[in-house]
Design a protein around this motif. Structure first.
Motif, mmCIF file in Angstrom:
data_model
loop_
_atom_site.group_PDB
_atom_site.id
_atom_site.type_symbol
_atom_site.label_atom_id
_atom_site.label_comp_id
_atom_site.label_asym_id
_atom_site.label_seq_id
_atom_site.Cartn_x
_atom_site.Cartn_y
_atom_site.Cartn_z
ATOM 1 N N UNK A 25 0.849 -1.306 -0.039
ATOM 2 C CA UNK A 25 -0.073 0.014 0.075
ATOM 3 C C UNK A 25 0.923 1.279 -0.034
ATOM 4 N N UNK A 26 0.371 2.220 -0.634
ATOM 5 C CA UNK A 26 1.028 3.482 -0.643
ATOM 6 C C UNK A 26 0.413 4.367 0.361
ATOM 7 N N UNK A 27 1.231 5.061 1.185
ATOM 8 C CA UNK A 27 0.601 5.732 2.361
ATOM 9 C C UNK A 27 1.390 6.990 2.625
ATOM 10 N N UNK A 28 0.656 8.135 2.827
ATOM 11 C CA UNK A 28 1.440 9.311 3.346
ATOM 12 C C UNK A 28 1.622 9.673 4.592
ATOM 13 N N UNK A 29 2.958 9.629 5.013
ATOM 14 C CA UNK A 29 3.225 9.582 6.614
ATOM 15 C C UNK A 29 3.733 11.076 6.919
ATOM 16 N N UNK A 30 3.898 11.748 6.011
ATOM 17 C CA UNK A 30 4.365 13.136 6.308
ATOM 18 C C UNK A 30 3.441 14.445 6.319
ATOM 19 N N UNK A 75 12.458 15.846 2.800
ATOM 20 C CA UNK A 75 11.831 16.111 4.159
ATOM 21 C C UNK A 75 12.472 16.908 4.944
ATOM 22 N N UNK A 76 12.070 18.079 5.543
ATOM 23 C CA UNK A 76 12.903 18.852 6.682
ATOM 24 C C UNK A 76 12.600 17.915 8.061
ATOM 25 N N UNK A 77 13.335 18.695 9.094
ATOM 26 C CA UNK A 77 13.526 18.104 10.183
ATOM 27 C C UNK A 77 12.023 17.718 11.029
ATOM 28 N N UNK A 78 11.188 18.912 10.799
ATOM 29 C CA UNK A 78 9.765 18.531 11.313
ATOM 30 C C UNK A 78 8.841 17.662 10.472
ATOM 31 N N UNK A 79 9.079 17.374 9.326
ATOM 32 C CA UNK A 79 8.368 16.368 8.493
ATOM 33 C C UNK A 79 9.014 15.038 8.951
ATOM 34 N N UNK A 80 10.246 14.924 9.015
ATOM 35 C CA UNK A 80 10.816 13.732 9.450
ATOM 36 C C UNK A 80 10.198 13.149 11.027
ATOM 37 N N UNK A 81 10.029 14.159 11.866
ATOM 38 C CA UNK A 81 9.565 13.599 13.158
ATOM 39 C C UNK A 81 8.100 13.382 13.058
ATOM 40 N N UNK A 82 7.505 13.940 11.959
ATOM 41 C CA UNK A 82 6.023 13.467 11.719
ATOM 42 C C UNK A 82 6.028 12.072 11.157
ATOM 43 N N UNK A 83 7.087 11.935 10.378
ATOM 44 C CA UNK A 83 6.953 10.493 9.561
ATOM 45 C C UNK A 83 7.229 9.412 10.730
#
Length: 302
Positions: free
Chosen positions: A76-81, A129-137
């Protein structure tokens, strides 16, 4: 022929029959795929894009049983960010996890959405991805991993992929270093690691305990140079033949099988040769030759 590694199970996937979408006129009907998969000597399969194979568990079970096929996992494809898309992503993963579990499969391969359109090559998302996006991921991957195991008993394996923000080796390491090993494993796709310039054997050595599932494929170095020189999208690279059957291409599949056979883990190793789009009679002979070659490397008795 080497003795088959007892910890590795060989399978294949709709991808090796040119299937990328639930419905597409350029793809074979699912019955032909299943017939040819069995005829090529494979026992295990990955489900492919949700909706390509029957999604009614009883119908799917009947289709597989009468061909002697078993399910290794789903995809499955899924948006994590994107935080506001978490519930949508969890629902998408959940329906694949439920279908996979209904067939006895224990793995769901989770792929970030491509930042390029698969058909046009147009860039339509951030490429890093920036640092904030990585934390979200990291948080989203951990949460989905826990949820899918609690609700369906399946393990999530995140899949590095060309034209996504998890492709290069530093990006793969960032994913693994920031996620919970109990909730998130790596689907080691040997071809996509090579596409991103990574070192598969190094990842196997240093992250052995994080590898939960494997896609085995090889990339043509000449086409990889074109990708880098011309800035090609993955769809165009596939049309140019970037994915090749073994023993051509990188990495050397024999080296991969040898390294995986030494791990203290039971792993599915699923053949994926991206062929979309291709002529209907192309996949079956390739599937047979690939199985025979990998059997010779010690991967699977079937």
């Amino acid at each position: 022929m080497r003795t088959p590694a007892p910890n590795l199970r060989l399978g294949s996937a709709p991808d090796s029959w040119g299937v990328w979408f639930p419905e597409d006129d350029a793809q074979p009907p699912y019955a032909r795929f299943l017939d040819e998969l069995a005829a090529a000597g494979y026992e295990w399969l990955e489900l492919g894009p949700y909706g390509y194979l029957p999604t009614d568990p009883a119908v799917l079970a009947d289709e597989l049983a009468r061909r002697g096929l078993k399910v290794s996992g789903g995809t499955v494809f899924g948006d994590l960010h994107t935080p506001e898309r978490f519930e949508e992503t969890a629902a998408q993963v959940g329906r694949v996890a439920a279908l996979t579990a209904s067939q006895g499969g224990g793995h769901v391969v989770l792929i970030p959405p491509l930042y390029r359109d698969e058909k046009t090559g147009a860039v339509d998302d951030v490429v890093e991805w920036d640092a904030a996006q990585w934390r979200t991921v990291h948080a989203a991957a951990n949460r989905i991993g826990r949820q899918m195991f609690e609700e369906h008993g399946v393990r999530i394996a995140v899949h590095p992929h060309a034209d996504t923000q998890i492709c290069t080796q530093p990006q793969i390491e960032a994913l693994l270093d920031g996620t919970d090993p109990e909730s998130v494993s790596l689907c080691l796709d040997t071809g996509h690691v090579a596409y991103g310039g990574g070192d598969n054997l190094d990842l196997i050595r240093r992250y052995a305990s994080r590898i939960g599932y494997v896609h085995i494929k090889q990339m043509d170095p000449a086409v990889l140079r074109q990708v880098r020189d011309e800035g090609l999208g993955f769809g165009e690279a596939v049309k140019r033949g970037v994915c090749v059957e073994p023993p051509a291409g990188v990495p050397d599949p024999a080296d991969i099988v040898a390294a995986l056979s030494g791990l203290d883990a039971e792993l599915f190793v699923i053949v994926e040769q991206d062929l979309y789009p291709c002529e209907p009679d192309v996949p079956l002979p390739i599937a047979v030759r690939t199985r025979e070659y990998l059997n010779g490397c010690g991967l699977g008795a079937r």
